[in-house]
Scaffold this motif. Structure first.
Motif, PDB file in Angstrom:
ATOM      1  N   ASP A  72       0.971  -1.057   0.178  1.00  8.71           N
ATOM      2  CA  ASP A  72      -0.300  -0.151  -0.449  1.00  8.71           C
ATOM      3  C   ASP A  72       1.154   0.976  -0.008  1.00  8.71           C
ATOM      4  OD1 ASP A  72      -2.019  -1.678  -0.225  1.00  8.71           O
ATOM      5  OD2 ASP A  72      -2.032  -1.570   2.368  1.00  8.71           O
ATOM      6  N   LYS A 130      -0.751   4.445  -9.791  1.00 12.51           N
ATOM      7  CA  LYS A 130      -1.814   2.998 -10.207  1.00 12.51           C
ATOM      8  C   LYS A 130      -0.380   2.172 -10.829  1.00 12.51           C
ATOM      9  CE  LYS A 130      -5.691   2.324 -13.397  1.00 12.51           C
ATOM     10  NZ  LYS A 130      -6.924   2.447 -13.462  1.00 12.51           N
ATOM     11  N   LYS A 146      -3.938  -1.551  -8.489  1.00  9.85           N
ATOM     12  CA  LYS A 146      -3.889  -1.134  -7.432  1.00  9.85           C
ATOM     13  C   LYS A 146      -2.825   0.254  -6.836  1.00  9.85           C
ATOM     14  CE  LYS A 146      -2.475  -2.982  -2.887  1.00  9.85           C
ATOM     15  NZ  LYS A 146      -1.304  -2.977  -2.097  1.00  9.85           N
TER      16      LYS A 146
END
Lengths: 157, 105
Positions: A72, A130, A146
């Motif tokens: 993340d 992204k 992601k």
């Protein structure tokens, strides 16, 4: 030069000779015959152009059968691990695209029927972006994406 | 044009073989400047990686400069047995090459 290499070289020479004849006769288009490094796709400045350079289409459908593993938050954008796994059948190739990079296409994996569904590498992500995996399966394009947040950029050191 | 080493580990699990490889390469994007001279460091990156099992190609990777320095590549493939050989070789945009070989455990 080792034996193996000499054999490879010989093979490559013979193969390209045969292909040269086929291309010369106008039978086959070079891109189909010999998967060479797709320069146009790697030099492309947008995701769409990169995909068109690879597949002649940028119409990828999101698929739940593709898993894209990436952090993340990347503390260091220069080394971002990306893993793509898929349960799709007849996977011909997998591309890794980073939307905000100057040249978005990072990698294009050409696969065979012996591929067992998982490939991973490490890429540079210049800024929060992204990250996309594009899977070519049965003549169609599927994707998963992601968002990766970068705290230190991957380009410019 | 010295042939550089590729470190490979290949492990057989169930009916798939997991290959992990590490290459030694600067992977310069062409965007960086030398901190001392201020000159742009030219592009220098691996463009193609070929992975073979007992002489048959199982995966070819085309790479651009966005792949990290000292690249890592891992993948899984079917149809190999412990004791078989996995060979990985790469070529970069300057024509330099590297290769490595490992026995599947």
């Amino acid at each position: 030069m080792s034996d193996v290499k000499r054999r490879l070289l010989l093979k490559a020479t013979l193969a390209s000779g045969a292909i040269g004849v086929a291309v010369g006769a106008g039978l086959l288009r070079p891109r189909v015959v010999l998967a060479a490094w797709p320069e146009q796709a790697f030099q492309a400045k947008s995701v769409s152009d990169a995909l068109k350079g690879l597949y002649e289409s940028d119409a990828a459908v999101e698929s739940a059968d593709i898993k894209l593993k990436a952090p993340d938050i990347a503390e260091n954008g220069a080394v971002v691990p990306v893993e793509v796994s898929t349960s799709l059948d007849n996977v011909k190739s997998i591309g890794i695209v980073i939307e905000k990079n100057g040249r978005p296409l990072a990698a294009d994996f050409q696969l065979t029927d012996r591929f067992a569904g998982k490939v991973s590498t490490r890429v540079k992500v210049a800024e929060s972006s992204k990250v996309m995996a594009v899977v070519e399966s049965g003549g169609k394009l599927y994707s998963a994406a992601k968002e990766v947040k970068v705290t230190i950029g991957g380009c410019g050191g | 044009m010295a042939d550089k080493d590729v470190k490979i580990r290949a492990q057989h699990k169930g009916d798939v073989t997991e290959v992990k490889a590490l290459m030694s390469h600067p992977m310069e994007t062409g965007n960086r400047k030398d901190q001392k001279t201020g000159e742009v460091i030219p592009e220098h990156y691996i463009t193609e990686v070929n992975c073979q099992h007992s002489g048959e190609t199982v995966l070819t990777a085309f790479w651009g400069p966005s792949v990290s320095k000292n690249p890592y590549l891992s993948f899984e493939f079917k149809g190999a047995q412990p004791g078989d050989t996995v060979t990985i070789s790469w070529v970069d945009n300057k024509g330099e090459t590297g290769t490595g070989e490992a026995t599947i455990k």
